[in-house]
Design an enzyme around this catalytic site. Structure first.
Site, PDB file in Angstrom:
ATOM      1  CG  PHE A  19     -44.025 -18.430 -25.647  1.00  0.00           C
ATOM      2  CD1 PHE A  19     -45.040 -17.746 -26.299  1.00  0.00           C
ATOM      3  CD2 PHE A  19     -42.730 -18.336 -26.148  1.00  0.00           C
ATOM      4  CE1 PHE A  19     -44.784 -16.998 -27.437  1.00  0.00           C
ATOM      5  CE2 PHE A  19     -42.460 -17.585 -27.286  1.00  0.00           C
ATOM      6  CZ  PHE A  19     -43.484 -16.910 -27.935  1.00  0.00           C
ATOM      7  N   GLY A  46     -31.913 -20.942 -24.985  1.00  0.00           N
ATOM      8  CA  GLY A  46     -33.171 -20.406 -25.475  1.00  0.00           C
ATOM      9  C   GLY A  46     -33.607 -19.204 -24.657  1.00  0.00           C
ATOM     10  CB  SER A  52     -37.253 -18.694 -18.412  1.00  0.00           C
ATOM     11  OG  SER A  52     -36.491 -18.673 -19.602  1.00  0.00           O
ATOM     12  N   GLY A  75     -34.762 -16.122 -33.382  1.00  0.00           N
ATOM     13  CA  GLY A  75     -36.026 -16.829 -33.240  1.00  0.00           C
ATOM     14  C   GLY A  75     -35.945 -18.278 -33.663  1.00  0.00           C
ATOM     15  CB  SER A 124     -27.176 -24.085 -28.669  1.00  0.00           C
ATOM     16  OG  SER A 124     -26.921 -25.086 -27.730  1.00  0.00           O
ATOM     17  CG  ASP A 141     -37.496 -23.052 -23.112  1.00  0.00           C
ATOM     18  OD1 ASP A 141     -38.251 -23.780 -23.788  1.00  0.00           O
ATOM     19  OD2 ASP A 141     -37.854 -21.971 -22.617  1.00  0.00           O
ATOM     20  CG  HIS A 144     -39.733 -26.611 -29.394  1.00  0.00           C
ATOM     21  ND1 HIS A 144     -38.882 -25.665 -28.891  1.00  0.00           N
ATOM     22  CD2 HIS A 144     -40.664 -26.817 -28.436  1.00  0.00           C
ATOM     23  CE1 HIS A 144     -39.291 -25.309 -27.679  1.00  0.00           C
ATOM     24  NE2 HIS A 144     -40.367 -26.001 -27.380  1.00  0.00           N
ATOM     25  CG  HIS A 169     -40.239 -25.140 -21.062  1.00  0.00           C
ATOM     26  ND1 HIS A 169     -40.542 -24.004 -21.767  1.00  0.00           N
ATOM     27  CD2 HIS A 169     -41.294 -25.367 -20.235  1.00  0.00           C
ATOM     28  CE1 HIS A 169     -41.726 -23.543 -21.382  1.00  0.00           C
ATOM     29  NE2 HIS A 169     -42.212 -24.365 -20.462  1.00  0.00           N
ATOM     30  CG  ASP A 170     -42.105 -25.922 -24.521  1.00  0.00           C
ATOM     31  OD1 ASP A 170     -43.065 -25.629 -23.786  1.00  0.00           O
ATOM     32  OD2 ASP A 170     -41.402 -25.066 -25.096  1.00  0.00           O
TER      33      ASP A 170
END
Length: 219
Positions: A19, A46, A52, A75, A124, A141, A144, A169-170
């Site tokens: 993404f 992530g 990435s 996921g 993680s 990343d 969320h 990120h994000d």
């Protein structure tokens, strides 16, 4: 000035599932090249399918260091069935659950970068609890939610070496993005408020911060 990745690397990045837009990818690559000069590993939280990771691995290869990437490969929240970012091609046909690891491995193989990456397959916080060496870059990343993004920050930010980079990120400050970007935004604000990091660049939703103060755990 940091040069752009070679065309073959950019082609691999564009072809990979994921993404991250190109401008943010180039900003991540520039940060990875800079951090690679510290001679320390570059770590990503992530992995998903490796989009990435290609950029981190190419920067790591040029610096003579290793790229590390952490993911359980089942996921994150928004990638589960019924959600906007779900991709049915990432579902294990036998188990009926997401498994992005095979796609990730194909991505690295096609890019010719397998030997420059160590994939850490697991959650993680569990891996972070076992980690004990400095890192030149930590790229957050992963999940969320506040629980997951906060745990990624708490587990890995203390390992960013002095002068190293924390990349998030994000990061979306607008409350309308509560599900997709408010938790990373709160992590970003937390890092700045800690006095340990100073922001050095912002590209789209990507924020690059440098460690300019000692980690609280090491004071």
């Amino acid at each position: 000035m940091v040069k752009a990745p070679e065309p073959a690397i950019l082609d691999a990045f564009e072809a990979a599932k994921g993404f991250m837009p190109l401008d943010e990818g180039l900003a991540l690559y520039a940060a990875a090249v800079e951090a690679g000069r510290l001679g320390l590993p570059l770590l990503e939280i992530g992995t998903y399918c490796g989009r990435s990771t290609i950029l981190l691995a190419d920067a790591a290869r040029a610096a003579g260091v290793t790229a590390l990437t952490v993911d359980h490969h089942r996921g994150s929240e928004e990638q589960q069935p019924g959600w906007e970012y779900h991709d049915p091609e990432t579902v294990d046909p036998e188990l009926g659950v997401m498994d992005t690891l095979p796609t990730f491995r194909r991505t690295l193989h096609r890019a010719g970068l397998e030997e420059h990456v160590v994939a850490l397959v697991g959650r993680s916080p569990q891996i972070a609890a076992l980690w004990a060496r400095p890192l030149g870059l930590v790229f957050v990343d992963g999940g969320h939610t506040d629980e997951h993004a906060g745990a990624d920050y708490e587990g890995w930010a203390p390992h960013v070496a002095e002068g190293g980079l924390l990349v998030i990120h994000d990061v979306f400050p607008d409350p309308v993005d509560e599900f997709t970007g408010q938790a990373p935004y709160r992590v970003h604000q937390r890092a700045l408020a800690s006095g340990e990091f100073t922001e050095v660049s912002a590209t789209g939703s990507l924020r690059v911060l440098r460690r300019t103060g000692a980690a609280a755990a090491h004071r």
